[in-house]
Design a protein around this motif. Structure first.
Motif, PDB file in Angstrom:
ATOM      1  N   PHE A 240       0.986  -1.185   0.115  1.00  0.00           N
ATOM      2  CA  PHE A 240      -0.016   0.064   0.018  1.00  0.00           C
ATOM      3  C   PHE A 240       0.718   1.397   0.041  1.00  0.00           C
ATOM      4  CE2 PHE A 240      -2.888  -3.325   1.717  1.00  0.00           C
ATOM      5  CZ  PHE A 240      -3.999  -2.618   1.375  1.00  0.00           C
ATOM      6  N   PHE A 241       0.574   2.348  -0.828  1.00  0.00           N
ATOM      7  CA  PHE A 241       1.057   3.564  -0.736  1.00  0.00           C
ATOM      8  C   PHE A 241       0.065   4.750  -0.079  1.00  0.00           C
ATOM      9  CE2 PHE A 241       2.884   0.910  -4.021  1.00  0.00           C
ATOM     10  CZ  PHE A 241       4.289   0.935  -3.649  1.00  0.00           C
ATOM     11  N   ARG A 242       0.513   5.644   0.449  1.00  0.00           N
ATOM     12  CA  ARG A 242      -0.316   6.763   0.903  1.00  0.00           C
ATOM     13  C   ARG A 242       0.086   7.917   0.451  1.00  0.00           C
ATOM     14  NH1 ARG A 242      -0.679   9.079   7.163  1.00  0.00           N
ATOM     15  NH2 ARG A 242      -2.032  10.887   6.652  1.00  0.00           N
ATOM     16  N   ILE A 243      -0.577   8.523  -0.442  1.00  0.00           N
ATOM     17  CA  ILE A 243      -0.355   9.889  -0.781  1.00  0.00           C
ATOM     18  C   ILE A 243      -1.178  10.827  -0.536  1.00  0.00           C
ATOM     19  CG2 ILE A 243       0.005  11.396  -3.007  1.00  0.00           C
ATOM     20  CD1 ILE A 243       0.730   8.537  -4.795  1.00  0.00           C
ATOM     21  N   ASN A 244      -0.678  11.857   0.315  1.00  0.00           N
ATOM     22  CA  ASN A 244      -1.425  12.716   1.035  1.00  0.00           C
ATOM     23  C   ASN A 244      -2.406  11.852   2.027  1.00  0.00           C
ATOM     24  OD1 ASN A 244      -0.428  15.193   0.231  1.00  0.00           O
ATOM     25  ND2 ASN A 244      -1.641  15.151  -1.834  1.00  0.00           N
ATOM     26  N   ASP A 245      -3.428  11.910   1.795  1.00  0.00           N
ATOM     27  CA  ASP A 245      -4.437  11.290   2.693  1.00  0.00           C
ATOM     28  C   ASP A 245      -5.428  10.063   1.909  1.00  0.00           C
ATOM     29  OD1 ASP A 245      -3.932  12.598   5.026  1.00  0.00           O
ATOM     30  OD2 ASP A 245      -5.486  14.266   4.407  1.00  0.00           O
ATOM     31  N   THR A 246      -4.553   9.726   0.921  1.00  0.00           N
ATOM     32  CA  THR A 246      -5.333   8.641   0.266  1.00  0.00           C
ATOM     33  C   THR A 246      -4.512   7.340  -0.213  1.00  0.00           C
ATOM     34  OG1 THR A 246      -6.182  10.102  -1.502  1.00  0.00           O
ATOM     35  CG2 THR A 246      -6.100   7.805  -2.243  1.00  0.00           C
ATOM     36  N   LEU A 247      -5.020   6.061   0.390  1.00  0.00           N
ATOM     37  CA  LEU A 247      -4.167   5.017   0.126  1.00  0.00           C
ATOM     38  C   LEU A 247      -4.480   4.503  -1.113  1.00  0.00           C
ATOM     39  CD1 LEU A 247      -4.877   2.939   3.542  1.00  0.00           C
ATOM     40  CD2 LEU A 247      -2.733   3.491   2.638  1.00  0.00           C
ATOM     41  N   ILE A 248      -3.501   3.784  -1.621  1.00  0.00           N
ATOM     42  CA  ILE A 248      -3.643   3.158  -3.064  1.00  0.00           C
ATOM     43  C   ILE A 248      -2.839   1.745  -3.115  1.00  0.00           C
ATOM     44  CG2 ILE A 248      -3.184   3.515  -5.399  1.00  0.00           C
ATOM     45  CD1 ILE A 248      -2.328   6.482  -4.607  1.00  0.00           C
ATOM     46  N   THR A 249      -3.452   0.811  -3.548  1.00  0.00           N
ATOM     47  CA  THR A 249      -2.812  -0.305  -3.760  1.00  0.00           C
ATOM     48  C   THR A 249      -3.362  -1.012  -5.060  1.00  0.00           C
ATOM     49  OG1 THR A 249      -2.545  -2.738  -2.687  1.00  0.00           O
ATOM     50  CG2 THR A 249      -4.969  -1.798  -2.829  1.00  0.00           C
ATOM     51  N   ALA A 250      -2.278  -1.848  -5.612  1.00  0.00           N
ATOM     52  CA  ALA A 250      -2.561  -2.427  -6.873  1.00  0.00           C
ATOM     53  C   ALA A 250      -3.698  -3.455  -6.953  1.00  0.00           C
ATOM     54  CB  ALA A 250      -1.504  -2.916  -7.571  1.00  0.00           C
ATOM     55  N   ILE A 266      -8.428  -2.899   2.955  1.00  0.00           N
ATOM     56  CA  ILE A 266      -9.401  -2.014   2.115  1.00  0.00           C
ATOM     57  C   ILE A 266     -10.638  -1.958   2.819  1.00  0.00           C
ATOM     58  CG2 ILE A 266     -10.518  -2.023   0.082  1.00  0.00           C
ATOM     59  CD1 ILE A 266      -8.082  -3.664  -1.056  1.00  0.00           C
ATOM     60  N   GLN A 267     -11.282  -2.543   3.472  1.00  0.00           N
ATOM     61  CA  GLN A 267     -12.432  -2.612   4.001  1.00  0.00           C
ATOM     62  C   GLN A 267     -12.392  -1.981   5.306  1.00  0.00           C
ATOM     63  OE1 GLN A 267     -15.812  -3.821   2.908  1.00  0.00           O
ATOM     64  NE2 GLN A 267     -16.112  -2.167   4.570  1.00  0.00           N
ATOM     65  N   LEU A 268     -11.238  -2.249   6.083  1.00  0.00           N
ATOM     66  CA  LEU A 268     -11.089  -1.401   7.427  1.00  0.00           C
ATOM     67  C   LEU A 268     -11.026   0.169   7.091  1.00  0.00           C
ATOM     68  CD1 LEU A 268      -9.051  -3.584   9.605  1.00  0.00           C
ATOM     69  CD2 LEU A 268     -11.272  -3.050   9.827  1.00  0.00           C
ATOM     70  N   ALA A 269     -10.124   0.316   5.982  1.00  0.00           N
ATOM     71  CA  ALA A 269      -9.724   1.797   5.518  1.00  0.00           C
ATOM     72  C   ALA A 269     -11.245   2.518   5.213  1.00  0.00           C
ATOM     73  CB  ALA A 269      -8.948   1.937   4.383  1.00  0.00           C
ATOM     74  N   LYS A 270     -12.073   1.650   4.504  1.00  0.00           N
ATOM     75  CA  LYS A 270     -13.469   2.345   4.299  1.00  0.00           C
ATOM     76  C   LYS A 270     -14.055   2.746   5.494  1.00  0.00           C
ATOM     77  CE  LYS A 270     -13.520   0.336  -0.135  1.00  0.00           C
ATOM     78  NZ  LYS A 270     -14.258  -0.795  -1.200  1.00  0.00           N
ATOM     79  N   ASP A 271     -14.190   1.746   6.379  1.00  0.00           N
ATOM     80  CA  ASP A 271     -14.853   1.774   7.711  1.00  0.00           C
ATOM     81  C   ASP A 271     -14.527   3.169   8.672  1.00  0.00           C
ATOM     82  OD1 ASP A 271     -16.211  -0.716   7.033  1.00  0.00           O
ATOM     83  OD2 ASP A 271     -14.812  -1.903   8.434  1.00  0.00           O
TER      84      ASP A 271
END
Length: 360
Positions: A240-250, A266-271
């Protein structure tokens, strides 16, 4: 040794336990094993009676196909014990489905669900005292399957063995992790077995990882085989990469493992109201974000480590340090949320916990 028979499972209990000889405060990951193991053979087109027996060496022919053609797959799971002595698994149905998906890709027979869960539950009850309570403690479970028939003809095997062994575990990675972004080597390719937990996937990583370690890095972030411009996985983990306040994963594909920890994060991030994007990530995007100061975090995610924060990375002979990680980093927040669910310390909104009932 005493014998116990159930409808499907034959159990042979160990005469004595090794438990008293284990220093649980000084465990090397994956080198200490519990008293029992589960095994089941596939012979003449059928799975035979599953059995649990004392952990021990096993004899195999030198010509067993697993040694010559690599028909071997495995899973990584954990069992946890809460302060009341109750034992839990985390999303075990996902591991069961994935090992059968891996088996299918390597032309190996899929394993029966009732054998898997009955064997797993019985094994955990036999070795229940090996599971220590407390966040950070767990029992690592290693289901695996191998081709066993003695034949060196280049064809799928006719006989197989499915097993589960268990190892008490604490933290997998200790200290900081620095990584090298791959410019030459790849973990997997289009149409290959990257999505499967095939043993050979990991063997192929060892050499480029050893080269990275000679340069002072603990792991490699893998790039795509076609162009080496897209970031895919980190070592043996999803990344996972965090750019500013956004998590990104392939996104998952036939090159990238569908990690149970990955999908749970991914689900916990949304929660927790964290923006999370699942998309392709270019190396150039991460380098540019690092230069601008908007790259806040990189972390690996997997069963063994849960989350492993990355301190910095090298690409094209330039090392780039990440900002110092604090207690409010996304990685630390998400790891804490995950551990609390796994150890029965928080509400399980998604029914991920699976309690292992005490044997009667």
């Amino acid at each position: 040794m005493s014998n116990i028979n159930t409808s499907n499972l034959h159990v042979e209990k160990a005469k004595t336990s090794k438990l008293a000889d284990v220093n649980f405060e000084d465990l090397a990951f994956g080198k200490t094993f519990t008293d029992h193991m589960f095994m089941c053979d596939f012979v003449n087109g059928e799975w035979q009676q599953p059995q649990i027996k004392p952990y021990q060496p096993m004899q195999m022919e030198p010509s067993a196909r697993v040694f010559h053609y690599g028909q071997a797959v495995f899973e990584g799971m954990k069992a946890y014990k809460d302060d009341h002595g109750d034992v839990f698994l985390f999303r075990p149905e996902e591991n069961f489905k994935r090992i059968n998906k891996s088996c299918a890709r390597l032309a190996m027979p899929e394993f029966p669900e009732n054998y898997f869960f009955e064997g797993l539950t019985t094994l955990l009850n036999l070795d229940r005292d090996w599971i220590k309570p407390g966040v950070g403690n767990s029992l690592y479970l290693r289901p695996f399957a191998i081709a066993t028939d003695p034949a060196i003809a280049a064809a799928p095997g006719e006989s197989y063995r499915f097993m589960i062994i268990c190892a008490p575990a604490k933290a997998y990675y200790k200290g900081t992790v620095k990584v090298l972004i791959a410019e030459e080597f790849s973990r997997s390719a289009n149409g290959g077995v990257g999505f499967a937990k095939a043993a050979g996937n990991y063997a192929a990583q060892f050499y480029p990882t050893s080269l990275a370690q000679q340069k002072g890095y603990q792991q490699v972030i893998w790039t795509d085989a076609d162009t080496h411009t897209y970031l895919e996985e980190a070592g043996t983990m999803n990344v996972f990469f965090r750019i500013n306040d956004t998590l990104i994963t392939a996104p998952i594909s036939d090159r990238i493992l569908d990690g149970v920890t990955r999908k749970s994060l991914i689900q916990l991030a949304k929660d927790n109201n964290m923006t999370c994007e699942v998309r392709q990530i270019k190396v150039s995007e991460i380098v540019e974000a690092s230069i601008k100061g908007s790259l806040k975090e990189i972390f690996g995610a997997g069963t063994a480590a849960v989350i492993s924060p990355i301190e910095g990375f090298e690409y094209q002979n330039t090392y780039r340090e990440l900002p110092e990680i604090n207690d409010h980093s996304y990685s630390s927040v998400l790891k804490q949320k995950m551990l609390e669910i796994q150890h029965n310390l928080a509400e399980d909104l998604h029914n991920w916990r699976h309690e292992v009932e005490v044997a009667k």
